[in-house]
Enzyme design. Structure first.
Site, PDB file in Angstrom:
ATOM      1  N   LYS A 217     -25.890  43.072 -42.189  1.00  0.00           N
ATOM      2  CA  LYS A 217     -24.926  44.163 -42.919  1.00  0.00           C
ATOM      3  C   LYS A 217     -24.907  43.992 -44.444  1.00  0.00           C
ATOM      4  O   LYS A 217     -25.167  44.667 -45.141  1.00  0.00           O
ATOM      5  CB  LYS A 217     -23.635  43.931 -42.310  1.00  0.00           C
ATOM      6  N   GLU A 223     -29.698  32.653 -44.299  1.00  0.00           N
ATOM      7  CA  GLU A 223     -30.693  32.316 -43.291  1.00  0.00           C
ATOM      8  C   GLU A 223     -31.665  33.592 -43.003  1.00  0.00           C
ATOM      9  O   GLU A 223     -32.998  33.447 -42.823  1.00  0.00           O
ATOM     10  CB  GLU A 223     -29.888  32.221 -41.870  1.00  0.00           C
ATOM     11  N   GLY A 278     -19.559  43.225 -38.238  1.00  0.00           N
ATOM     12  CA  GLY A 278     -20.805  42.516 -37.527  1.00  0.00           C
ATOM     13  C   GLY A 278     -20.472  42.284 -36.015  1.00  0.00           C
ATOM     14  O   GLY A 278     -21.491  42.500 -35.421  1.00  0.00           O
ATOM     15  N   ARG A 279     -19.532  41.594 -35.593  1.00  0.00           N
ATOM     16  CA  ARG A 279     -19.317  41.367 -34.343  1.00  0.00           C
ATOM     17  C   ARG A 279     -18.678  42.258 -33.484  1.00  0.00           C
ATOM     18  O   ARG A 279     -18.885  42.240 -32.257  1.00  0.00           O
ATOM     19  CB  ARG A 279     -18.399  40.001 -34.258  1.00  0.00           C
ATOM     20  N   GLU A 363     -14.336  34.074 -34.280  1.00  0.00           N
ATOM     21  CA  GLU A 363     -14.416  34.632 -35.420  1.00  0.00           C
ATOM     22  C   GLU A 363     -13.152  35.674 -35.911  1.00  0.00           C
ATOM     23  O   GLU A 363     -13.131  35.898 -37.012  1.00  0.00           O
ATOM     24  CB  GLU A 363     -15.721  35.109 -35.906  1.00  0.00           C
ATOM     25  N   LYS A 520     -20.510  28.093 -46.574  1.00  0.00           N
ATOM     26  CA  LYS A 520     -21.581  28.669 -47.324  1.00  0.00           C
ATOM     27  C   LYS A 520     -21.672  28.339 -48.491  1.00  0.00           C
ATOM     28  O   LYS A 520     -22.659  28.265 -49.149  1.00  0.00           O
ATOM     29  CB  LYS A 520     -21.339  30.355 -47.136  1.00  0.00           C
TER      30      LYS A 520
HETATM   31  O1  F6P Z   1     -21.097  34.335 -41.602  1.00  0.00           O
HETATM   32  C1  F6P Z   1     -20.263  34.969 -40.918  1.00  0.00           C
HETATM   33  C2  F6P Z   1     -21.149  36.411 -41.101  1.00  0.00           C
HETATM   34  O2  F6P Z   1     -20.704  37.170 -42.073  1.00  0.00           O
HETATM   35  C3  F6P Z   1     -20.622  37.317 -39.709  1.00  0.00           C
HETATM   36  O3  F6P Z   1     -19.293  37.610 -39.695  1.00  0.00           O
HETATM   37  C4  F6P Z   1     -21.946  38.211 -39.419  1.00  0.00           C
HETATM   38  O4  F6P Z   1     -21.790  38.542 -38.090  1.00  0.00           O
HETATM   39  C5  F6P Z   1     -23.005  37.093 -39.834  1.00  0.00           C
HETATM   40  O5  F6P Z   1     -22.611  36.431 -40.866  1.00  0.00           O
HETATM   41  C6  F6P Z   1     -24.212  37.992 -40.370  1.00  0.00           C
HETATM   42  O6  F6P Z   1     -23.808  38.623 -41.560  1.00  0.00           O
HETATM   43  P1  F6P Z   1     -24.902  39.778 -41.980  1.00  0.00           P
HETATM   44  O7  F6P Z   1     -25.093  40.794 -41.020  1.00  0.00           O
HETATM   45  O8  F6P Z   1     -24.323  40.292 -43.379  1.00  0.00           O
HETATM   46  O9  F6P Z   1     -26.264  39.065 -42.354  1.00  0.00           O
END
Ligand code: F6P
Length: 553
Positions: A217, A223, A278-279, A363, A520
């Site tokens: 997102k 990662e 995201g979740r 979360e 982070k």
């Molecule tokens: O670090 C937590 C988080 O922001 C979650 O809320 C999210 O689902 C995940 O990392 C991945 O985020 P993104 O889709 O922005 O890579």
């Protein structure tokens, strides 16, 4: 909207006081005693979701009767919900108000499945993503050397991984993605930055026919971006230096420019609105791997979710499944002091459900700051864990039987096909575990077991204490006919709304996640070498990790 205007902390509500006193009365009663005095309990404390698409059919049932509740508990919990203005909260949630009050935006993921309109002035066009997914599924996409794309590798983490991974595991045909004798795209997921995960997938991949979907997102998750970079290098090394590898990438992101800057073609960046967290995002373009896997059945998944939305929005609290699931969970956490919930899906296809639920609950509601900025005086989200049955029975159930901790249990049970004997074994085990963990085995029953084995009296007395199981683990059993797209959609939406109910009553924002930023930041500082002041333990670990790396060079 100023959410602090109408905010009252839950402890100051009259129903909270009543529940606190009532919890003391019920805390030590054996669960089985609730049944002994009340034969109608199982029926009275079970709620049903009818299937409006197939009349006369039950879509899903939740049996709460093995919870430590009685009529007064439910009445007071519902009173608490009303005093906390949950009904208004649900209305505002579905109306697209900015209930994510810290980030000042709506949480309208239900719009992705037609459960509510998208917030005003926002776009929600999934047509391009759908066309792309169907083209991929049907073998109409080619890579840069002309090979047909046959392998989708999803690079994402957290909500950009767990939902689609769970849904693909649950719904993919175990024989492979084969339609009309033709093998459609294989789907793999890579979440971890540990090289081993991506390396394992790449070892079985053919660069000419592979496509990476960068699901992020924010397009800012280290990662995912590190894995995407490795994927690009791998493609170049396999297909030839200088070749344009953009045919092997797509992205699902809210950060269009960043995705394009990485090298994803603009028409292959599928948007994810900022009002879809995201979740909660499996229903959106983040569900692309699921769409590729199940094609048109993706719509059944959305319908399942939408039916739960309608149920949640329109059903009185007294009959409302997510409301009961939320309230009984809140009762366990805030009033009975139960710190932990085990999610126990009796379905191999739902083996990742506990991980998905972990993110969803922990979360969303693993927070302590209330809407008015004060600190909560009650426990909020429990520790969520679990694993697929019957695997867990041969591993961690021992603690549930004879350990010292109270754990609340959610049994998730698709009944499955009637003529499948192994499926029946599975379901019988789920039912048996819920019963045994409630009833337990007292000293007399333990002695009877040993006597049946023909042991001498002294041996019976010696061993009997070791066979005692306290029981009294409260559980909810959620049962539905089949693990298909429709029922999976309903199940996931049920838990999403459970989280809303609890967050609303606790008075926290279920839709932000500021906590995760802290770790982070430190990781970023370590990576850049700008560590600043470090505590001695951290400094020592940094030094040791470097020393170990030197050893294996
Ligand atoms: O670090 C937590 C988080 O922001 C979650 O809320 C999210 O689902 C995940 O990392 C991945 O985020 P993104 O889709 O922005 O890579």
């Amino acid at each position: 909207m100023d959410d602090t205007d109408d905010f009252t902390s839950p402890q100051s509500l009259p129903a909270w006081t009543a529940l606190t006193a009532h919890a003391r009365r019920l805390a030590d009663q054996p669960l089985s005693a609730f049944f002994a005095n009340d034969p109608g309990r199982a029926n009275r404390f079970s709620l049903v979701l009818e299937n409006p698409t197939e009349l006369d059919k039950t879509a899903l049932i939740a049996d709460f009767s093995k919870q430590r509740i009685d009529d007064k508990t439910i009445a007071d919990l519902i009173r608490l919900a009303r005093e906390a203005q949950l009904e208004e909260g649900i209305q505002r949630f579905f109306d697209g108000e900015a209930l994510n009050f810290t980030e000042k935006r709506a949480a309208s993921h239900m719009a992705m499945r037609g459960g509510c309109p998208p917030p005003s002035n926002s776009r929600m066009d999934t047509r391009a993503m759908r066309t792309f997914a169907f083209d991929l599924r049907e073998g109409l996409l080619t890579g840069s050397t002309g090979g047909t794309i046959r392998h989708l590798i999803n690079l994402g983490i957290g909500g950009s991984d767990l939902g689609p991974r769970l849904a693909v595991e649950a719904l993919a045909d175990p024989r492979g993605n084969i339609v009309g004798g033709i093998e459609l795209a294989r789907v793999d997921f890579v979440a971890n930055v540990d090289p081993r995960e991506l390396d394992t997938v790449l070892a079985r991949a053919d660069a000419a026919t592979a496509l990476f979907v960068i699901s992020s997102k924010s397009f800012n998750t280290p990662e995912t971006l590190a894995n995407a970079e490795v994927a690009r290098q791998w493609l170049t090394s396999q297909l030839g230096e200088g070749i344009d590898v953009s045919a092997h990438f797509a992205a699902v992101s809210n950060a269009f420019e960043a995705a394009v800057a990485f090298g994803v073609r603009p028409d292959r960046v599928f948007p994810l609105p900022d009002w879809v967290g995201g979740r909660f995002s499996v229903w959106s373009a983040i569900g692309l791997p699921l769409l590729v896997t199940i094609g048109g059945m993706f719509d059944d998944f959305l319908v399942g979710g939408r039916i739960m939305d309608d149920h949640f929005r329109l059903t009185p609290l007294e009959q409302n499944l997510p409301v009961w699931l939320g309230l009984t969970g809140l009762w366990n956490s805030s009033f009975l002091g139960i710190q932990s919930v085990a999610a126990l899906p009796y379905a191999h296809g739902l083996r990742s459900f506990p991980s998905w639920l972990q993110q969803l609950e922990m979360e969303s509601n693993g927070k302590q700051t209330l809407r008015d900025g004060s600190r909560t005086e009650t426990d909020t989200a429990p520790i969520v864990w679990g694993g697929a049955g019957t695997i867990g029975q041969h591993a961690f159930h021992q603690l549930l039987y004879q350990g010292t901790r109270r754990v609340a249990l959610d049994f998730i049970v698709p009944a499955g096909e009637s003529n499948n004997s192994r499926q029946r074994i599975l379901v019988d085990n789920a039912i048996a575990q819920a019963a045994a963990l409630m009833v337990g085995r007292d000293f007399d029953a333990a002695r009877a077991v040993l006597a049946n084995r023909g042991l001498p009296a002294a041996e019976i007395e010696r061993l009997a204490p070791h066979l005692i199981c306290e029981g009294n683990q409260p559980s909810t059993t959620i049962m539905f006919p089949l693990l298909d797209a429709f029922h999976l959609g309903a199940l996931l939406a049920l838990y999403e709304h459970k989280v809303f109910v609890q967050g609303w009553i606790w008075g926290i924002n279920s839709f932000d996640q500021y906590g995760v930023e802290l770790g982070k930041e430190i990781a970023r500082a370590l990576a850049s070498g700008e560590t600043g002041e470090q505590d001695p333990s951290t400094a020592q670990l940094v030094r040791l990790s470097e020393e170990f790396r030197q050893q294996i060079r």
